[in-house]
Design a protein around this motif. Structure first.
Motif, PDB file in Angstrom:
ATOM      1  N   MET A  80       0.869  -1.085   0.038  1.00 43.60           N
ATOM      2  CA  MET A  80      -0.063   0.033   0.026  1.00 43.60           C
ATOM      3  C   MET A  80       0.998   1.098   0.164  1.00 43.60           C
ATOM      4  O   MET A  80       1.929   1.240   0.637  1.00 43.60           O
ATOM      5  CB  MET A  80      -0.902  -0.016   1.388  1.00 43.60           C
ATOM      6  CG  MET A  80      -1.880   1.174   1.364  1.00 43.60           C
ATOM      7  SD  MET A  80      -3.235   0.814   0.316  1.00 43.60           S
ATOM      8  CE  MET A  80      -4.093   2.103   0.792  1.00 43.60           C
ATOM      9  N   VAL A 118      -1.742   7.714  -0.640  1.00 48.19           N
ATOM     10  CA  VAL A 118      -2.864   8.209  -1.599  1.00 48.19           C
ATOM     11  C   VAL A 118      -2.815   9.683  -1.591  1.00 48.19           C
ATOM     12  O   VAL A 118      -3.210  10.514  -0.647  1.00 48.19           O
ATOM     13  CB  VAL A 118      -4.326   7.705  -1.389  1.00 48.19           C
ATOM     14  CG1 VAL A 118      -5.264   8.324  -2.459  1.00 48.19           C
ATOM     15  CG2 VAL A 118      -4.482   6.216  -1.318  1.00 48.19           C
ATOM     16  N   SER A 163      -9.461   3.834  -2.074  1.00 48.30           N
ATOM     17  CA  SER A 163      -8.966   2.780  -1.172  1.00 48.30           C
ATOM     18  C   SER A 163     -10.244   1.875  -0.526  1.00 48.30           C
ATOM     19  O   SER A 163     -11.169   2.415  -0.741  1.00 48.30           O
ATOM     20  CB  SER A 163      -8.178   3.437   0.022  1.00 48.30           C
ATOM     21  OG  SER A 163      -7.564   2.636   0.936  1.00 48.30           O
ATOM     22  N   THR A 164      -9.798   1.002   0.359  1.00 45.27           N
ATOM     23  CA  THR A 164     -10.666   0.075   0.933  1.00 45.27           C
ATOM     24  C   THR A 164     -10.141  -0.184   2.303  1.00 45.27           C
ATOM     25  O   THR A 164      -8.844  -0.153   2.391  1.00 45.27           O
ATOM     26  CB  THR A 164     -11.068  -1.223   0.122  1.00 45.27           C
ATOM     27  OG1 THR A 164      -9.848  -1.980  -0.082  1.00 45.27           O
ATOM     28  CG2 THR A 164     -11.602  -0.961  -1.065  1.00 45.27           C
ATOM     29  N   TYR A 165     -10.917  -0.577   3.466  1.00 44.45           N
ATOM     30  CA  TYR A 165     -10.480  -1.039   4.577  1.00 44.45           C
ATOM     31  C   TYR A 165     -11.720  -1.517   5.397  1.00 44.45           C
ATOM     32  O   TYR A 165     -12.820  -1.182   5.129  1.00 44.45           O
ATOM     33  CB  TYR A 165      -9.700   0.009   5.484  1.00 44.45           C
ATOM     34  CG  TYR A 165     -10.850   1.066   6.060  1.00 44.45           C
ATOM     35  CD1 TYR A 165     -11.508   0.894   7.561  1.00 44.45           C
ATOM     36  CD2 TYR A 165     -11.553   2.027   5.476  1.00 44.45           C
ATOM     37  CE1 TYR A 165     -12.311   1.703   7.937  1.00 44.45           C
ATOM     38  CE2 TYR A 165     -12.238   2.724   5.891  1.00 44.45           C
ATOM     39  CZ  TYR A 165     -12.838   2.738   7.152  1.00 44.45           C
ATOM     40  OH  TYR A 165     -13.515   3.534   7.854  1.00 44.45           O
ATOM     41  N   GLU A 198     -12.480   2.095  -9.572  1.00 48.22           N
ATOM     42  CA  GLU A 198     -11.357   2.358  -8.856  1.00 48.22           C
ATOM     43  C   GLU A 198     -10.259   3.207  -9.492  1.00 48.22           C
ATOM     44  O   GLU A 198     -10.477   2.676 -10.856  1.00 48.22           O
ATOM     45  CB  GLU A 198     -10.873   1.093  -8.218  1.00 48.22           C
ATOM     46  CG  GLU A 198      -9.729   1.339  -7.494  1.00 48.22           C
ATOM     47  CD  GLU A 198      -9.120  -0.094  -6.453  1.00 48.22           C
ATOM     48  OE1 GLU A 198      -7.989   0.006  -6.178  1.00 48.22           O
ATOM     49  OE2 GLU A 198      -9.762  -1.144  -6.397  1.00 48.22           O
TER      50      GLU A 198
END
Length: 116
Positions: free
Chosen positions: A1, A4, A23-25, A115
């Protein structure tokens, strides 16, 4: 990662009311969107709606109140509350929602999230 850069990501698109995943989490999508004019009245029955204004101004109308946000301000619309975001001068906004949440509250009318 890697880190950003929000400005860099925002420069990659111009379409409005069409969130872009950056992004993802934990099953959530972190997205950027550009706002222009008014969006539709809608709600999300299963999730809150997180807005963080990066640039510009955003007004979020709800049945019982209206919230106006400027750069660096955020607001969370509680799940199930009908709301309508709008802007007079355009805005760039960071959004966080569970993966697959339709931005319009309805799968049939929601923007397709990509994305970037």
């Amino acid at each position: 990662m890697t880190a950003v850069n929000l400005s860099q990501k925002l420069s990659k698109f111009s379409d409005c009311w069409s969130p872009k995943i950056i992004s993802t989490y934990n099953g959530n999508e972190v997205m950027l969107a550009k706002f222009e004019g008014e969006f539709v009245w809608h709600s999300h029955p299963d999730t809150d709606d997180f807005f963080l204004v990066i640039e510009g101004d955003v007004t979020i109308e709800m049945p019982d109140k209206t919230v106006t946000l400027g750069p660096g301000e955020m607001y969370v619309v509680p799940k199930g509350v009908e709301h309508k975001p709008s802007t007079k001068n355009g805005a760039s906004v960071l959004l966080i929602e569970p993966k697959g949440t339709p931005n319009s509250g309805d799968e049939k009318t929601a923007a397709v999230k990509v994305e970037i």
